[in-house]
Design an enzyme around this catalytic site. Structure first.
Site, PDB file in Angstrom:
ATOM      1  N   LYS A   1      32.618  34.385  32.186  1.00  0.00           N
ATOM      2  CA  LYS A   1      32.697  34.806  33.655  1.00  0.00           C
ATOM      3  C   LYS A   1      31.893  35.857  33.827  1.00  0.00           C
ATOM      4  CE  LYS A   1      37.516  33.012  33.748  1.00  0.00           C
ATOM      5  NZ  LYS A   1      38.776  33.392  33.791  1.00  0.00           N
TER       6      LYS A   1
ATOM      7  N   GLN B   1      43.085  38.269  32.797  1.00  0.00           N
ATOM      8  CA  GLN B   1      43.347  36.923  32.167  1.00  0.00           C
ATOM      9  C   GLN B   1      44.483  36.685  31.665  1.00  0.00           C
ATOM     10  OE1 GLN B   1      40.298  34.925  31.799  1.00  0.00           O
ATOM     11  NE2 GLN B   1      41.709  33.449  30.779  1.00  0.00           N
TER      12      GLN B   1
ATOM     13  N   ASP C   1      42.029  34.720  41.644  1.00  0.00           N
ATOM     14  CA  ASP C   1      42.304  33.586  40.671  1.00  0.00           C
ATOM     15  C   ASP C   1      43.424  32.703  41.441  1.00  0.00           C
ATOM     16  OD1 ASP C   1      41.464  33.216  38.206  1.00  0.00           O
ATOM     17  OD2 ASP C   1      42.623  34.556  37.227  1.00  0.00           O
TER      18      ASP C   1
END
Ligand code: NAP
Length: 291
Positions: free
Chosen positions: A53, A97, A120
Site C-alpha cells: 500500500k 491493518q 478501509d
C-alpha cells in the site's frame, strides 16, 4: 476463450489516472492526499500488504505515513494513536491493518476511527451508509470488484449473482452492492455460506459467481454454467517446492472453470490488485471530503 478480468492492467490504468489527478492538484496548489497505515506486530502477510500500500502511494505521488507498532502495544495505546490521527488535519485517510493481535479488540479500534477518514470502509457508519445507498467509503475489496465489473462493462442488471462467503469485509458488502439499484448492481443476489445446502445447484443457476470463502480451488467446472462470469476473491498461500516456497491459489479452479466462462478474474493478478488501488481511490475521495 473467456475475457480475463485483468486486475494488473486495470489497476495500472487507475494508478495513472490517480497520478494525473494528484499532479493536477499539485499544480493548482491543492492539498496532496495523505494516507497513513498503522500496523501492529510483525505478521508476514500483513507486513507485505502494508508495504505494498505504501509503495503504491509513492508510485502515484500520494503522501504516506507508515506507523509500525510493537506487537505488545496495548489497546489503550493504539486507541490514543487512532485519536491522534483523527485529530491530525494533514492525514486525509488511514487504515489500521487487520488482523490485530488477540489482546486488542478490533471492534473498539474500528469504532474509534473517524468515519470521514475511514478509507478501509469498516466503520459501522460507513457500512450503514453503504447499505442505505448514501455516499460512503466502501471497503476496498468489494469496491475493487465493482470497479472491475464496471470497467469491463459486465452486464449485471437482472442477472443472478451468487456470492459465496458472508464476511463483513467481502461477501456481505458485495451482496449489498450488487443488489442495489445502481450500475453495476440490480442483480438478484443469493448469498451462500458454510451452512448452505446444495451449493453446487445454486452455483449452477448463477450468471455471476463471486467466490470469497478462502478455500483453494473450491469452485470447480461442474459448479459453473456455460457463459457465467466468475470473480475469484480468494487468496490462499500453499506450500510449494519452488523458489518462494509457496504458491498463491484462488477459490476457483481456474484451468477447468475458465473455458466455460464469459469472463473470469485470475489469482494472482485479479481482485487483489484492485483492492490496493481501491484504497487509493478512497483516499482521493477523503482528500476531497475533508478539505
Ligand atoms: P472469512 O472471514 O473467513 O469468511 C469466509 C466465508 O466463507 C464465511 O462466510 C464462511 O461461512 C464461508 N465459507 C467457508 N467455507 C465454506 C464452504 N465450504 N461453503 C460455503 N461457504 C463457506 O474470509 P474473508 O475475509 O471474507 O476472505 C475470503 C477469502 O478472500 C480469503 O481467501 C481471503 O484471503 C481473501 N481475501 C482477498 C482479498 C483480496 O484483496 N483479493 C481481500 C480480502 C480477503 P460462515 O460464515 O458460515 O463461516
Amino acid at each position: 476463450m473467456p475475457v480475463i478480468l485483468d486486475g494488473k492492467k486495470l489497476s495500472q490504468e487507475i494508478q495513472l489516472e490517480i497520478k494525473h489527478t494528484i499532479e493536477e492538484r499539485r499544480i493548482n496548489g491543492k492539498k496532496i492526499p495523505h494516507l497513513a497505515a498503522v500496523l501492529v506486530g510483525n505478521d508476514g502477510a500483513s507486513t507485505t500488504y502494508v508495504n505494498s500500500k505504501i509503495r503504491l502511494c509513492k508510485a502515484v505521488g500520494m503522501q504516506s505515513t507508515f506507523i509500525h507498532l510493537d506487537a505488545s502495544t496495548t489497546e489503550s495505546e493504539l486507541l490514543k494513536i487512532v485519536h491522534d490521527i483523527n485529530q491530525n488535519d494533514d492525514i486525509d485517510g488511514f487504515i489500521v491493518q487487520l488482523p490485530l493481535p488477540k489482546h486488542i479488540n478490533e471492534t473498539n479500534i474500528i469504532e474509534a476511527i473517524n468515519p470521514k477518514k475511514d478509507v478501509d470502509g469498516f466503520h459501522p457508519i460507513n457500512l450503514g451508509r453503504m447499505q442505505l445507498g448514501l455516499p460512503a467509503f466502501i471497503s476496498a475489496t468489494p469496491a475493487g470488484i465493482v470497479t472491475m465489473l464496471e470497467r469491463y462493462q459486465i452486464e449485471t442488471a437482472g442477472k443472478h449473482c451468487v456470492v459465496i462467503g458472508r464476511s463483513n469485509i467481502v461477501g456481505t458488502p458485495m451482496s449489498i452492492l450488487l443488489s442495489r439499484n445502481t450500475n453495476p448492481g440490480n442483480c438478484t443476489v443469493t448469498i451462500c455460506h458454510s451452512r448452505t445446502k446444495n451449493l453446487k445447484d445454486i452455483c449452477l443457476q448463477a450468471d455471476i459467481i463471486v467466490a470469497a470463502l478462502g478455500k483453494p480451488e473450491f469452485v470447480t467446472a461442474d459448479m459453473v454454467k456455460e457463459g457465467a462470469v466468475v470473480v475469484d476473491v480468494g487468496i490462499s498461500r500453499l506450500d510449494a517446492d519452488n523458489e518462494k516456497g509457496y504458491v498463491i491459489k484462488g477459490d476457483v479452479k481456474f484451468d477447468e472453470v475458465a473455458p466455460k466462462c464469459a469472463a473470469i478474474s485470475p489469482v494472482p493478478g485479479g481482485v487483489g490488485l484492485m483492492t490496493v488501488v481501491s484504497l487509493l481511490m478512497n483516499t482521493m475521495k477523503a482528500v476531497e471530503l475533508n478539505n
